[in-house]
Motif scaffolding. Sequence first.
Motif, PDB file in Angstrom:
ATOM      1  N   THR A   1       2.504  14.006  34.111  1.00 15.71           N
ATOM      2  CA  THR A   1       3.002  12.727  33.514  1.00 15.71           C
ATOM      3  C   THR A   1       1.747  11.802  33.731  1.00 15.71           C
ATOM      4  O   THR A   1       1.621  11.195  32.708  1.00 15.71           O
ATOM      5  N   GLU A   2       1.300  11.615  34.714  1.00 15.98           N
ATOM      6  CA  GLU A   2      -0.170  10.610  34.874  1.00 15.98           C
ATOM      7  C   GLU A   2      -0.949  11.043  34.169  1.00 15.98           C
ATOM      8  O   GLU A   2      -2.093  10.179  33.681  1.00 15.98           O
ATOM      9  N   ASN A   3      -1.319  12.280  33.797  1.00 15.63           N
ATOM     10  CA  ASN A   3      -2.628  12.956  33.220  1.00 15.63           C
ATOM     11  C   ASN A   3      -2.309  13.464  31.663  1.00 15.63           C
ATOM     12  O   ASN A   3      -3.109  14.220  31.334  1.00 15.63           O
ATOM     13  N   ARG A   4      -1.125  12.942  31.132  1.00 17.11           N
ATOM     14  CA  ARG A   4      -0.959  13.761  29.969  1.00 17.11           C
ATOM     15  C   ARG A   4      -1.771  13.362  28.697  1.00 17.11           C
ATOM     16  O   ARG A   4      -2.148  14.398  28.002  1.00 17.11           O
ATOM     17  N   GLU A   5      -2.230  12.336  28.738  1.00 17.08           N
ATOM     18  CA  GLU A   5      -3.307  12.277  27.718  1.00 17.08           C
ATOM     19  C   GLU A   5      -4.753  12.855  27.728  1.00 17.08           C
ATOM     20  O   GLU A   5      -4.947  13.538  26.887  1.00 17.08           O
ATOM     21  N   GLU A   6      -4.864  12.814  28.919  1.00 16.76           N
ATOM     22  CA  GLU A   6      -6.166  13.992  29.264  1.00 16.76           C
ATOM     23  C   GLU A   6      -5.843  15.384  28.917  1.00 16.76           C
ATOM     24  O   GLU A   6      -6.780  16.074  28.291  1.00 16.76           O
ATOM     25  N   LEU A   7      -4.575  15.804  29.523  1.00 13.09           N
ATOM     26  CA  LEU A   7      -4.194  17.374  29.334  1.00 13.09           C
ATOM     27  C   LEU A   7      -4.040  17.720  27.937  1.00 13.09           C
ATOM     28  O   LEU A   7      -4.061  18.860  27.654  1.00 13.09           O
ATOM     29  N   THR A   8      -3.592  16.824  27.003  1.00 10.08           N
ATOM     30  CA  THR A   8      -3.342  17.156  25.836  1.00 10.08           C
ATOM     31  C   THR A   8      -4.384  16.574  24.538  1.00 10.08           C
ATOM     32  O   THR A   8      -3.861  16.824  23.510  1.00 10.08           O
ATOM     33  N   ARG A   9      -5.333  16.268  25.044  1.00  9.67           N
ATOM     34  CA  ARG A   9      -6.694  16.341  24.062  1.00  9.67           C
ATOM     35  C   ARG A   9      -6.894  17.454  23.328  1.00  9.67           C
ATOM     36  O   ARG A   9      -7.006  18.460  23.711  1.00  9.67           O
ATOM     37  N   GLU A  10      -6.973  17.210  22.042  1.00 10.62           N
ATOM     38  CA  GLU A  10      -7.057  18.341  21.130  1.00 10.62           C
ATOM     39  C   GLU A  10      -8.693  18.643  21.056  1.00 10.62           C
ATOM     40  O   GLU A  10      -8.887  19.738  20.666  1.00 10.62           O
ATOM     41  N   ASP A  11      -9.580  17.541  21.388  1.00 10.19           N
ATOM     42  CA  ASP A  11     -10.661  18.082  21.141  1.00 10.19           C
ATOM     43  C   ASP A  11     -11.381  18.632  22.368  1.00 10.19           C
ATOM     44  O   ASP A  11     -12.667  19.065  22.387  1.00 10.19           O
ATOM     45  N   SER A  12     -10.719  19.143  23.307  1.00  6.78           N
ATOM     46  CA  SER A  12     -11.012  19.592  24.548  1.00  6.78           C
ATOM     47  C   SER A  12     -10.727  21.136  24.449  1.00  6.78           C
ATOM     48  O   SER A  12      -9.538  21.459  24.200  1.00  6.78           O
ATOM     49  N   ASP A  13     -11.523  21.999  24.807  1.00  4.50           N
ATOM     50  CA  ASP A  13     -11.339  23.499  24.829  1.00  4.50           C
ATOM     51  C   ASP A  13     -10.854  24.085  26.190  1.00  4.50           C
ATOM     52  O   ASP A  13     -10.480  25.122  26.507  1.00  4.50           O
ATOM     53  N   GLU A  14     -10.797  23.107  27.276  1.00  6.60           N
ATOM     54  CA  GLU A  14     -10.662  23.575  28.551  1.00  6.60           C
ATOM     55  C   GLU A  14      -9.350  22.915  28.870  1.00  6.60           C
ATOM     56  O   GLU A  14      -9.123  21.718  28.766  1.00  6.60           O
ATOM     57  N   PHE A  15      -8.251  23.572  29.738  1.00  8.10           N
ATOM     58  CA  PHE A  15      -7.225  23.211  30.310  1.00  8.10           C
ATOM     59  C   PHE A  15      -7.155  23.671  31.614  1.00  8.10           C
ATOM     60  O   PHE A  15      -7.260  24.851  32.093  1.00  8.10           O
ATOM     61  N   SER A  16      -7.128  22.618  32.699  1.00  4.48           N
ATOM     62  CA  SER A  16      -7.147  22.955  33.898  1.00  4.48           C
ATOM     63  C   SER A  16      -6.427  22.034  34.925  1.00  4.48           C
ATOM     64  O   SER A  16      -6.459  20.920  34.399  1.00  4.48           O
ATOM     65  N   ILE A  17      -5.509  22.432  35.795  1.00  3.16           N
ATOM     66  CA  ILE A  17      -5.006  21.510  36.509  1.00  3.16           C
ATOM     67  C   ILE A  17      -5.298  21.948  38.200  1.00  3.16           C
ATOM     68  O   ILE A  17      -5.345  22.925  38.261  1.00  3.16           O
ATOM     69  N   ASP A  18      -5.604  21.017  38.964  1.00  2.00           N
ATOM     70  CA  ASP A  18      -6.071  21.270  40.160  1.00  2.00           C
ATOM     71  C   ASP A  18      -4.801  21.360  41.177  1.00  2.00           C
ATOM     72  O   ASP A  18      -4.130  20.137  41.251  1.00  2.00           O
TER      73      ASP A  18
END
Length: 103
Positions: free
Chosen positions: A79-96
Motif C-alpha cells: 500500500t505504501e509503495n504502490r506507485e513505485e511497484l506499479t511503474r510501467e517504465d520499470s522492468d524490475e519488480f522486487s519486494i524486500d
Amino acid sequence: MIRAAAVSALANIAFNVPNLVDSILLLLQKCLNDSDDEVRERAYFYHNLLSKKGESAEIKDYFDFGEEINIDELERYVTENREELTREDSDEFSIDLSQMVQA
C-alpha cells in the motif's frame, strides 16, 4: 494471474498432502491446455516436478519456504509503495521481504 496462482497452490497442496498427488497431477495435466501461457508453463513445471518419484531435496526446495511472511506487513508495504511497484517504465519488480518474516 488468478489461474496461474491456483496452479501453484494446487502444486503446494500436492506436495503437502501426498495422497492427493495423483488427482492434482491430473488437474495440472488439464491445465496444459489453458489459453494463458503463464498457466501452461506453471502447470508443466509443477507436473514435471511432482511426477518425480520420491521426495528429493530438489523438490523440497520448491515447496519448503521455512519462513512465514506477515501478511499485514506485506499489505502495508504494498500500500505504501504502490506507485513505485506499479511503474510501467520499470522492468524490475522486487519486494524486500526480510522485514516481513514472522518470528
